[in-house]
Design a protein around this motif. Structure first.
Motif, short mmCIF file in Angstrom:
data_model
loop_
_atom_site.label_atom_id
_atom_site.label_comp_id
_atom_site.label_asym_id
_atom_site.label_seq_id
_atom_site.Cartn_x
_atom_site.Cartn_y
_atom_site.Cartn_z
N LEU A 195 -19.72 6.71 2.48
CA LEU A 195 -19.61 6.48 3.91
C LEU A 195 -18.41 5.57 4.12
N VAL A 196 -17.51 5.97 5.00
CA VAL A 196 -16.29 5.21 5.25
C VAL A 196 -16.46 4.41 6.53
N CYS A 197 -16.13 3.13 6.46
CA CYS A 197 -16.27 2.22 7.60
C CYS A 197 -14.94 1.54 7.87
N ASP A 198 -14.76 1.11 9.13
CA ASP A 198 -13.55 0.36 9.48
C ASP A 198 -13.76 -1.11 9.14
N ASN A 199 -12.79 -1.94 9.49
CA ASN A 199 -12.87 -3.37 9.16
C ASN A 199 -14.00 -4.09 9.88
N ASP A 200 -14.54 -3.49 10.94
CA ASP A 200 -15.66 -4.08 11.67
C ASP A 200 -17.01 -3.61 11.14
N GLY A 201 -16.98 -2.78 10.09
CA GLY A 201 -18.22 -2.27 9.52
C GLY A 201 -18.79 -1.07 10.25
N LEU A 202 -18.03 -0.50 11.18
CA LEU A 202 -18.50 0.67 11.91
C LEU A 202 -18.14 1.93 11.14
N ARG A 203 -19.09 2.84 11.00
CA ARG A 203 -18.87 4.07 10.25
C ARG A 203 -17.86 4.96 10.97
N THR A 204 -16.86 5.39 10.23
CA THR A 204 -15.82 6.24 10.80
C THR A 204 -15.78 7.62 10.18
N GLY A 205 -16.53 7.84 9.10
CA GLY A 205 -16.54 9.15 8.47
C GLY A 205 -17.23 9.14 7.13
N THR A 206 -17.13 10.27 6.47
CA THR A 206 -17.71 10.46 5.15
C THR A 206 -16.70 11.22 4.30
N VAL A 207 -16.57 10.86 3.06
CA VAL A 207 -15.72 11.60 2.13
C VAL A 207 -16.57 12.05 0.95
N THR A 208 -16.20 13.19 0.39
CA THR A 208 -16.90 13.72 -0.78
C THR A 208 -15.96 13.71 -1.98
N ARG A 209 -16.54 13.77 -3.14
CA ARG A 209 -15.76 13.82 -4.37
C ARG A 209 -14.89 15.07 -4.40
N VAL A 210 -15.44 16.20 -3.97
CA VAL A 210 -14.68 17.45 -3.95
C VAL A 210 -13.50 17.34 -3.00
N GLN A 211 -13.73 16.77 -1.82
CA GLN A 211 -12.67 16.61 -0.83
C GLN A 211 -11.54 15.74 -1.39
N LEU A 212 -11.89 14.60 -1.98
CA LEU A 212 -10.86 13.69 -2.49
C LEU A 212 -10.14 14.26 -3.70
N ALA A 213 -10.84 15.02 -4.53
CA ALA A 213 -10.19 15.66 -5.67
C ALA A 213 -9.16 16.67 -5.18
N GLY A 214 -9.49 17.39 -4.11
CA GLY A 214 -8.54 18.33 -3.53
C GLY A 214 -7.31 17.62 -2.96
N VAL A 215 -7.53 16.49 -2.31
CA VAL A 215 -6.43 15.70 -1.76
C VAL A 215 -5.53 15.22 -2.90
N ARG A 216 -6.14 14.77 -3.97
CA ARG A 216 -5.38 14.24 -5.11
C ARG A 216 -4.51 15.32 -5.75
N GLU A 217 -4.93 16.57 -5.68
CA GLU A 217 -4.16 17.67 -6.25
C GLU A 217 -3.05 18.15 -5.32
N GLY A 218 -3.05 17.69 -4.07
CA GLY A 218 -2.06 18.14 -3.09
C GLY A 218 -0.66 17.60 -3.36
N ALA A 219 0.33 18.32 -2.84
CA ALA A 219 1.73 17.96 -3.05
C ALA A 219 2.10 16.64 -2.37
N ALA A 220 1.41 16.29 -1.28
CA ALA A 220 1.74 15.07 -0.53
C ALA A 220 1.01 13.83 -1.05
N TYR A 221 0.24 13.98 -2.11
CA TYR A 221 -0.56 12.86 -2.62
C TYR A 221 0.31 11.78 -3.25
N THR A 222 -0.03 10.53 -2.95
CA THR A 222 0.52 9.38 -3.67
C THR A 222 -0.64 8.47 -4.03
N ASP A 223 -0.46 7.58 -4.99
CA ASP A 223 -1.55 6.68 -5.38
C ASP A 223 -1.80 5.59 -4.35
N ARG A 224 -1.05 5.58 -3.27
CA ARG A 224 -1.25 4.61 -2.19
C ARG A 224 -1.98 5.21 -1.00
#
Length: 95
Positions: free
Chosen positions: A40-69
């Protein structure tokens, strides 16, 4: 009163909360260590702003625009209008 199995199930459904300034790499490491498939992803105020999955992030990491930042708040997701995805600093994740 709930027993331990019920409490564990509720905790698993809720998921771990992380701040949206966490990098994709760190989020994947947290998921691996916690043996969970989502965060569960939250902002600096602790309010939930979304959800990320392992599959989703692995796909992002494989993308051409990915950086470690790349931060979670900058990860595009499904079900979000394109104009929101293109706005820098906006967390565009499925809710």
């Amino acid at each position: 009163m709930a027993d331990l199995a019920e409490l564990a199930e509720l905790a698993d459904m809720a998921g771990l909360q992380v701040c949206d300034d966490m990098t994709v790499e760190v989020a994947l490491s947290v998921m691996a260590g916690a043996r969970t498939g989502h965060l569960l992803v939250c902002d600096n105020d602790g309010l939930r702003t979304g959800t990320v999955t392992r599959v989703q992030l692995a796909g992002v990491r494989e993308g051409a625009a990915y950086t470690d930042r790349l931060r979670l708040r900058d990860v595009p997701g499904d079900g979000v209008p394109d104009d929101v995805r293109l706005t820098p600093g906006v967390l565009a994740l499925a809710r």
